[in-house]
Design an enzyme around this catalytic site. Structure first.
Site, PDB file in Angstrom:
ATOM      1  N   ASP A  13       0.815  -1.126   0.100  1.00 49.73           N
ATOM      2  CA  ASP A  13      -0.001   0.018   0.065  1.00 49.73           C
ATOM      3  C   ASP A  13       0.949   1.266  -0.082  1.00 49.73           C
ATOM      4  OD1 ASP A  13       0.843  -0.077   2.582  1.00 49.73           O
ATOM      5  OD2 ASP A  13      -1.011   0.042   3.524  1.00 49.73           O
ATOM      6  N   TYR A  48      12.197   2.367  -1.828  1.00 52.45           N
ATOM      7  CA  TYR A  48      11.615   1.255  -1.654  1.00 52.45           C
ATOM      8  C   TYR A  48      10.099   1.078  -2.292  1.00 52.45           C
ATOM      9  CZ  TYR A  48       8.380  -2.497   0.161  1.00 52.45           C
ATOM     10  OH  TYR A  48       7.439  -3.428   0.243  1.00 52.45           O
TER      11      TYR A  48
HETATM   12  N1  LIG Z   1       6.291  -7.243   5.112  1.00 52.60           N
HETATM   13  C1  LIG Z   1       5.250  -6.397   4.974  1.00 52.60           C
HETATM   14  O1  LIG Z   1       4.719  -5.644   5.670  1.00 52.60           O
HETATM   15  C2  LIG Z   1       5.085  -6.084   3.231  1.00 52.60           C
HETATM   16  C3  LIG Z   1       3.833  -5.261   3.029  1.00 52.60           C
HETATM   17  C4  LIG Z   1       3.275  -5.053   1.819  1.00 52.60           C
HETATM   18  C5  LIG Z   1       4.209  -5.818   0.669  1.00 52.60           C
HETATM   19  N2  LIG Z   1       5.303  -6.620   0.877  1.00 52.60           N
HETATM   20  C6  LIG Z   1       5.679  -7.344  -0.276  1.00 52.60           C
HETATM   21  O2  LIG Z   1       5.570  -8.596   0.086  1.00 52.60           O
HETATM   22  C7  LIG Z   1       6.861  -9.322  -0.586  1.00 52.60           C
HETATM   23  C8  LIG Z   1       7.461 -10.204   0.622  1.00 52.60           C
HETATM   24  O3  LIG Z   1       7.931  -9.176   1.788  1.00 52.60           O
HETATM   25  P1  LIG Z   1       8.685  -9.681   3.156  1.00 52.60           P
HETATM   26  O4  LIG Z   1       8.495  -8.962   4.260  1.00 52.60           O
HETATM   27  O5  LIG Z   1       8.183 -11.375   3.080  1.00 52.60           O
HETATM   28  O6  LIG Z   1      10.218  -9.766   2.611  1.00 52.60           O
HETATM   29  P2  LIG Z   1      11.296 -10.427   3.256  1.00 52.60           P
HETATM   30  O7  LIG Z   1      12.597  -9.332   3.150  1.00 52.60           O
HETATM   31  O8  LIG Z   1      11.212 -11.057   4.525  1.00 52.60           O
HETATM   32  O9  LIG Z   1      11.844 -11.405   2.269  1.00 52.60           O
HETATM   33  C9  LIG Z   1      12.255 -11.308   1.064  1.00 52.60           C
HETATM   34  C10 LIG Z   1      12.777 -12.679   0.209  1.00 52.60           C
HETATM   35  O10 LIG Z   1      13.068 -12.224  -1.086  1.00 52.60           O
HETATM   36  C11 LIG Z   1      14.375 -13.082  -1.199  1.00 52.60           C
HETATM   37  N3  LIG Z   1      15.145 -11.973  -2.266  1.00 52.60           N
HETATM   38  C12 LIG Z   1      15.505 -10.838  -2.230  1.00 52.60           C
HETATM   39  N4  LIG Z   1      16.217 -10.594  -3.491  1.00 52.60           N
HETATM   40  C13 LIG Z   1      16.076 -11.657  -4.322  1.00 52.60           C
HETATM   41  C14 LIG Z   1      16.496 -11.848  -5.539  1.00 52.60           C
HETATM   42  N5  LIG Z   1      17.185 -10.889  -6.330  1.00 52.60           N
HETATM   43  N6  LIG Z   1      16.275 -13.191  -6.168  1.00 52.60           N
HETATM   44  C15 LIG Z   1      15.560 -14.029  -5.350  1.00 52.60           C
HETATM   45  N7  LIG Z   1      15.153 -13.892  -4.056  1.00 52.60           N
HETATM   46  C16 LIG Z   1      15.133 -12.532  -3.571  1.00 52.60           C
HETATM   47  C17 LIG Z   1      15.253 -12.862  -0.034  1.00 52.60           C
HETATM   48  O11 LIG Z   1      16.369 -13.797   0.177  1.00 52.60           O
HETATM   49  C18 LIG Z   1      14.110 -13.093   0.861  1.00 52.60           C
HETATM   50  O12 LIG Z   1      14.152 -14.488   1.390  1.00 52.60           O
HETATM   51  C19 LIG Z   1       7.729  -8.117  -0.877  1.00 52.60           C
HETATM   52  O13 LIG Z   1       7.600  -7.961  -2.214  1.00 52.60           O
HETATM   53  C20 LIG Z   1       7.330  -6.844  -0.225  1.00 52.60           C
HETATM   54  O14 LIG Z   1       7.707  -5.961  -1.129  1.00 52.60           O
HETATM   55  C21 LIG Z   1       5.554  -6.828   2.180  1.00 52.60           C
END
Ligand SMILES: NC(=O)c1ccc[n+]([C@@H]2O[C@H](COP(=O)([O-])OP(=O)(O)OC[C@H]3O[C@@H](n4cnc5c(N)ncnc54)[C@H](O)[C@@H]3O)[C@@H](O)[C@H]2O)c1
Length: 347
Positions: free
Chosen positions: A131, A155
């Site tokens: 969001d 980001y």
């Molecule tokens: N955490 C939140 O509150 C939140 C909110 C909205 C959206 N998101 C989105 O949800 C998704 C997951 O978020 P999260 O909090 O689990 O993230 P996280 O940082 O915990 O995990 C990200 C994962 O992606 C992997 N990764 C990073 N770069 C990579 C690459 N180049 N190739 C392959 N793998 C790669 C990392 O090794 C890690 O395991 C993201 O796209 C994030 O933008 C997260």
């Protein structure tokens, strides 16, 4: 379905992997294993017959082509990203590489594979976003799927770019893409650099609990298992070309949130003297910190019958208990680069 999940060793991705396996799907977990990854998050399903792990970077097109050809997935759930706003302020390059260029390579690899298979209508490419792309929302306002984008951090700007790419790949090439934008997730296995685990871990070690600015910034909070349920619902039933906002309908200020966590800790593991809230310390604000995010989840409720089921109070209780019961998990992560340090001051 056989679902190729990217970022499946991260926080939300690992919850998606565990849930997809529990629902009877096969999963190919594609993850580069960056500092934010932890394979322990998926240890409970590592031996499941329908589970496979591929260590690969989504910027590596050759590896992606090999993985698509070897595993022949029915759908992609794309979660891999650089996800920490503070790190994006210090080192934005990795965010452009993975979130924008990596998403581009994944879309292209998926398109080539989908073309090769005769463009099946049933194929899905689900792009997961945030969001934060809508920017700061005025008091009383709410972002729905028609709200204009206004990303303001490195980001959120890279996430916005990848959302536009995903939608363009649907409009231009017909790839069956669905997009979802969700609010702040929390729950078990969240990497100890995000607000809620930082509060819990600092409190437990008697360290100051940092609150950015005056703590008045407002966020909507979504329990990760609710989010993953919504993601699988969108994957199974979402209409190609459509976007779905996923929110927890649980808005509060950062300071209120921190106080709620301290209250849970006070009752579950009381300090010798005083309350954990005595450790709260107001620190310099994050540059460009958006005052408020608020997301309207009406569409996913009305069209796909999904609504968050876990209240903020229950979710925080479950989360605090999980961190208390899983010290080995987070103790092992505290030595990782930058964890526990103040990042993203642009100083
Ligand atoms: N955490 C939140 O509150 C939140 C909110 C909205 C959206 N998101 C989105 O949800 C998704 C997951 O978020 P999260 O909090 O689990 O993230 P996280 O940082 O915990 O995990 C990200 C994962 O992606 C992997 N990764 C990073 N770069 C990579 C690459 N180049 N190739 C392959 N793998 C790669 C990392 O090794 C890690 O395991 C993201 O796209 C994030 O933008 C997260």
């Amino acid at each position: 379905m056989k679902i190729l999940i990217t970022g499946g060793a991260g926080f939300i991705g690992s919850a998606a992997v565990r849930s997809a396996i529990a629902r009877g799907h096969d999963v190919v977990n594609v993850d580069a294993l960056t500092y934010a990854a932890c394979l322990a998050n998926v240890a409970s399903v590592a031996e499941a017959p329908g589970y496979a792990f591929e260590r690969a970077d989504i910027c590596d097109r050759t590896a992606l082509d090999r993985i698509f050809a070897a595993h022949r997935p029915d759908a992609v759930l794309h979660l891999a990203a650089e996800s920490h706003v503070d790190r994006s302020i210090d080192r934005p390059a990795a965010f452009v590489d993975t979130n924008v260029v990596g998403s581009f390579h994944l879309l292209e690899a998926a398109r080539a594979y989908w073309d090769d298979r005769g463009r099946p209508e049933s194929f899905r490419f689900h792009h997961v976003s945030t969001d934060e792309v809508f920017g700061s929302v005025a008091p009383g306002g709410i972002s729905d799927e028609r709200t204009s984008y206004d990303p303001r951090s490195p980001y959120s700007a890279t996430k916005a770019a990848s959302d536009h790419l995903a939608r363009a790949w649907h409009t231009t090439y017909g790839l069956p893409v669905v997009v979802s934008n969700c609010s702040n997730n929390y729950g078990p296995y969240q990497f100890p650099e995000k607000l809620i685990p930082v509060v819990i871990l600092n409190a437990l070690s008697g360290r100051e609990i940092p609150v950015y600015g005056d703590g008045s910034h407002r966020r909507d909070w979504l329990f990760v298992e609710d989010h993953v349920d919504a993601l699988l619902r969108v994957l199974e039933k979402g209409v190609p070309g459509r976007t779905y906002n996923i929110g927890g309908e649980s808005e509060c200020s950062n300071l209120e949130l921190v106080q709620k966590i301290c209250a849970r800790l006070d009752s579950l593991q009381p300090r010798d003297r005083g309350s954990y809230s005595d450790l709260i310390s107001f620190v310099a604000d994050r540059p460009g910190h958006d005052a408020r995010y608020a997301i309207d989840p009406s569409r996913i409720r009305e069209e796909l019958g999904w609504r968050a089921t876990v209240s903020l109070e229950d979710g925080l209780e479950r989360t605090v208990r999980w961190y208390l019961e899983n010290r080995d998990w987070w103790l092992a992560l505290r030595g990782r680069n930058g964890v526990g340090k103040r990042l993203g001051t642009a100083g």
